[in-house]
Design an enzyme around this catalytic site. Structure first.
Site, PDB file in Angstrom:
ATOM      1  N   ASP A 119      -4.023   2.469  -4.986  1.00  0.00           N
ATOM      2  CA  ASP A 119      -2.661   2.477  -4.430  1.00  0.00           C
ATOM      3  C   ASP A 119      -2.322   1.194  -3.678  1.00  0.00           C
ATOM      4  O   ASP A 119      -1.458   1.204  -2.817  1.00  0.00           O
ATOM      5  CB  ASP A 119      -2.444   3.704  -3.536  1.00  0.00           C
ATOM      6  CG  ASP A 119      -3.080   3.547  -2.171  1.00  0.00           C
ATOM      7  OD1 ASP A 119      -4.093   2.837  -2.058  1.00  0.00           O
ATOM      8  OD2 ASP A 119      -2.543   4.121  -1.210  1.00  0.00           O
ATOM      9  N   GLU A 120      -3.021   0.103  -3.993  1.00  0.00           N
ATOM     10  CA  GLU A 120      -2.655  -1.123  -3.292  1.00  0.00           C
ATOM     11  C   GLU A 120      -2.878  -2.390  -4.099  1.00  0.00           C
ATOM     12  O   GLU A 120      -3.696  -2.415  -5.015  1.00  0.00           O
ATOM     13  CB  GLU A 120      -3.368  -1.213  -1.945  1.00  0.00           C
ATOM     14  CG  GLU A 120      -4.858  -1.315  -2.021  1.00  0.00           C
ATOM     15  CD  GLU A 120      -5.476  -1.105  -0.639  1.00  0.00           C
ATOM     16  OE1 GLU A 120      -5.626  -2.080   0.103  1.00  0.00           O
ATOM     17  OE2 GLU A 120      -5.799   0.064  -0.331  1.00  0.00           O
TER      18      GLU A 120
ATOM     19  N   ASP B 242       0.864  -1.183   0.000  1.00  0.00           N
ATOM     20  CA  ASP B 242       0.000   0.000   0.000  1.00  0.00           C
ATOM     21  C   ASP B 242       0.903   1.236   0.000  1.00  0.00           C
ATOM     22  O   ASP B 242       1.816   1.344   0.816  1.00  0.00           O
ATOM     23  CB  ASP B 242      -0.904  -0.010   1.241  1.00  0.00           C
ATOM     24  CG  ASP B 242      -1.910   1.124   1.226  1.00  0.00           C
ATOM     25  OD1 ASP B 242      -3.086   0.880   0.913  1.00  0.00           O
ATOM     26  OD2 ASP B 242      -1.513   2.275   1.542  1.00  0.00           O
TER      27      ASP B 242
HETATM   28  P1  DGT Z   1      -1.817   5.938   4.030  1.00  0.00           P
HETATM   29  O1  DGT Z   1      -1.993   4.700   3.207  1.00  0.00           O
HETATM   30  O2  DGT Z   1      -2.456   5.856   5.366  1.00  0.00           O
HETATM   31  O3  DGT Z   1      -0.385   6.400   4.130  1.00  0.00           O
HETATM   32  O4  DGT Z   1      -2.568   7.141   3.288  1.00  0.00           O
HETATM   33  P2  DGT Z   1      -3.354   7.153   1.910  1.00  0.00           P
HETATM   34  O5  DGT Z   1      -3.685   8.565   1.599  1.00  0.00           O
HETATM   35  O6  DGT Z   1      -2.582   6.433   0.842  1.00  0.00           O
HETATM   36  O7  DGT Z   1      -4.690   6.372   2.295  1.00  0.00           O
HETATM   37  P3  DGT Z   1      -5.449   5.182   1.559  1.00  0.00           P
HETATM   38  O8  DGT Z   1      -4.498   4.111   1.163  1.00  0.00           O
HETATM   39  O9  DGT Z   1      -6.563   4.793   2.464  1.00  0.00           O
HETATM   40  O10 DGT Z   1      -6.100   5.853   0.282  1.00  0.00           O
HETATM   41  C1  DGT Z   1      -5.429   5.966  -0.965  1.00  0.00           C
HETATM   42  C2  DGT Z   1      -5.891   7.237  -1.676  1.00  0.00           C
HETATM   43  O11 DGT Z   1      -7.310   7.207  -1.837  1.00  0.00           O
HETATM   44  C3  DGT Z   1      -5.619   8.510  -0.914  1.00  0.00           C
HETATM   45  O12 DGT Z   1      -4.312   9.036  -1.147  1.00  0.00           O
HETATM   46  C4  DGT Z   1      -6.698   9.432  -1.379  1.00  0.00           C
HETATM   47  C5  DGT Z   1      -7.862   8.508  -1.666  1.00  0.00           C
HETATM   48  N1  DGT Z   1      -8.803   8.567  -0.527  1.00  0.00           N
HETATM   49  C6  DGT Z   1      -8.736   7.867   0.630  1.00  0.00           C
HETATM   50  N2  DGT Z   1      -9.734   8.198   1.460  1.00  0.00           N
HETATM   51  C7  DGT Z   1     -10.463   9.141   0.804  1.00  0.00           C
HETATM   52  C8  DGT Z   1     -11.638   9.897   1.137  1.00  0.00           C
HETATM   53  O13 DGT Z   1     -12.219   9.776   2.224  1.00  0.00           O
HETATM   54  N3  DGT Z   1     -12.098  10.750   0.161  1.00  0.00           N
HETATM   55  C9  DGT Z   1     -11.479  10.897  -1.060  1.00  0.00           C
HETATM   56  N4  DGT Z   1     -11.982  11.733  -1.951  1.00  0.00           N
HETATM   57  N5  DGT Z   1     -10.374  10.207  -1.385  1.00  0.00           N
HETATM   58  C10 DGT Z   1      -9.872   9.361  -0.474  1.00  0.00           C
HETATM   59 CA    CA Z   2      -2.227   4.191   0.979  1.00  0.00          CA
HETATM   60 CA    CA Z   3      -4.977   2.050   0.054  1.00  0.00          CA
END
Ligand code: DGT
Ligand code: CA
Ligand code: CA
Length: 363
Positions: free
Chosen positions: A110-111, A9
């Protein structure tokens, strides 16, 4: 036979993509925002980098909250989402991961899961080495960091990839699973959400160790047989789901910003044809057939419209793509009042053209 499964991820994905093209952002709090059409700061945070997270900014909160929380940081940056760019990064990331797997399963932007049992010969030392290599390759080729969980099944690897974020590598050998799970909050189990957590909390059960006191019959009675049994097994680290190649979750799409905002059919159809041609080129290059066709547009107020259809049979025919895409667009334009700013075409439900399988070709 024991398996070796990776869950990979990417860290703060959208925000990290932004840092890649603007390295000067790295020291600042970065928030990627989905601005709504109501102007000013209405809308929500898609994600934020870890500097911004220190101030309590996270996915889903209103942009106005995020601004408040970052009040004392006048270097904080709020950027609009750029899905097209993130998709390109996803493609590149998936390509690298796919090259390093025996079986590759795309999960989301992203995973992914990688079954690497064969190439590491069920050996966790080799698995650890491979995971580190994958991280290095991704870093070298696309400058992104990711977190990897390694274990004998998808469930534990998924929990492990989240265990030491960002830039984490967590390896749980089969005989360490029980020990690893014990102290964790029950919320780490995919499927256990806020509501379920609350129900257990009322029974004074918070960790996986606590939850193990409940027998399978009680769980089945409370949550139904399917969910109850899943939970009973999950907290014991038992999960047999295979890693599956999932072509149908992959799609090819092209989207373009039009030379001018318009709702003129002729102008739009002309652009649509160009997009169909581009998507079709990618299809041919990758020996694919498609069964689903979709069109998508962004209106001048930035709201979206999309339409798609499933064909009776898979095809790789350009005319069929054009004909269907045109019909979808005309249907979508029925009673159209607003002008259109961006237009896109996608095909999905892909299958390989038989006899020409080339698994190294992702996009
Ligand atoms: P991490 O994995 O905890 O370091 O952080 P992220 O940002 O990669 O989180 P993840 O893997 O849950 O989500 C991947 C991408 O999906 C993130 O960069 C933006 C999008 N995303 C996640 N949650 C939301 C949300 O609640 N709303 C929107 N519009 N996009 C989201
Ligand atoms: Ca992520
Ligand atoms: Ca993810």
């Amino acid at each position: 036979m024991g398996r070796v499964v990776f869950h990979i991820d990417f860290d703060y994905f959208y925000a990290q993509c932004e840092e890649v093209r603007k390295p000067e952002l790295k020291t600042k709090p970065v928030c990627v925002c989905v601005f709504s059409d109501r102007g000013a700061d209405s809308g929500a945070i898609a994600t934020a980098n870890y500097t911004a997270r220190k101030y309590g900014v996270k996915s889903g909160i209103p942009i106005s909250f995020a601004k408040k929380r970052l009040e004392q940081r006048n270097d904080a940056v709020f950027l609009p989402v750029d899905f097209e760019y993130y998709s390109k990064m996803t493609e590149k990331a998936m390509e690298i991961m796919k090259e390093n797997a025996d079986i590759f399963e795309y999960v989301g932007r992203d995973e992914a899961y990688l079954d690497v049992t064969k190439r590491v010969e069920e050996n966790y030392e080799k698995a650890s080495h491979l995971a580190q290599q994958i991280k290095n390759r991704i870093r070298a080729k696309i400058k992104l960091s990711c977190s990897i969980g390694v274990s004998s099944n998808k469930l534990i690897s998924k929990i492990a990839s989240d265990y030491q974020k960002p830039d984490g590598l967590t390896i749980i050998e089969p005989n360490k699973i029980e020990q690893f799970l014990k102290p964790l909050n029950i919320r780490v189990i995919p499927g256990i959400g806020k509501k379920t957590e609350q129900r257990f909390k009322e029974m004074n059960l918070e960790t996986i160790e606590d939850l193990k006191k409940i027998d399978v019959f009680t769980l089945n009675k409370e949550f139904g047989r399917k969910n109850g049994t899943y939970m009973y097994n999950a907290i014991r680290g038992i999960n047999d789901d295979p890693v599956k190649e999932k072509e149908e979750s992959i799609q090819y799409s092209k989207i373009t910003t039009l030379k001018k905002d318009s709702k003129d059919h002729e102008f739009l159809l002309e652009n649509l044809q160009g997009l169909c041609k581009q998507v079709h080129d990618v299809i041919m290059k990758n020996n694919k057939m498609f069964k689903s066709i979709g069109i998508h547009f962004v209106q001048s107020d930035l709201t979206n419209k999309s339409k798609s259809k499933i064909l009776r049979n898979s095809t790789n025919n350009l005319e069929e793509l054009e004909k269907n895409a045109e019909q979808l667009l005309l249907d979508a334009l029925d009673n159209q009042t607003m002008t259109i700013r961006r237009l896109g075409v996608k095909v999905a439900e892909l299958t390989e053209i038989k006899g020409q399988r080339d698994i190294t070709n992702y996009f």
